[in-house]
Design a protein around this motif. Structure first.
Motif: not given
Length: 66
Positions: A1-3, A11-12, A18-19, A43-44
């Protein structure tokens, strides 16, 4: 999902999600609502290219105002 978020919104936005998710899981683990490891912890963040910004004239005036 993040991708998917990264591809659709950049990306922002993906880094913000993510944070947020990492913090939400950590809070729940700390308060005993869930157990185990944080699945978002390994995850990075995505790399973001820095931008150069210049002050506008009205911003310079406010910067040096007393």
């Amino acid at each position: 999902r993040l991708n998917e978020i990264h591809q659709k919104h950049g990306p922002a936005a993906a880094n913000h999600i993510l944070i947020l998710m990492r913090a939400a899981y950590n809070w729940n683990i700390t308060n005993g609502l869930i157990s185990g490891e944080n699945p978002w912890g390994h995850l990075k963040q995505f790399k973001i290219q820095s931008r150069e910004r210049f002050l506008k004239p009205e911003e310079v005036t406010r910067l040096f105002a007393e």
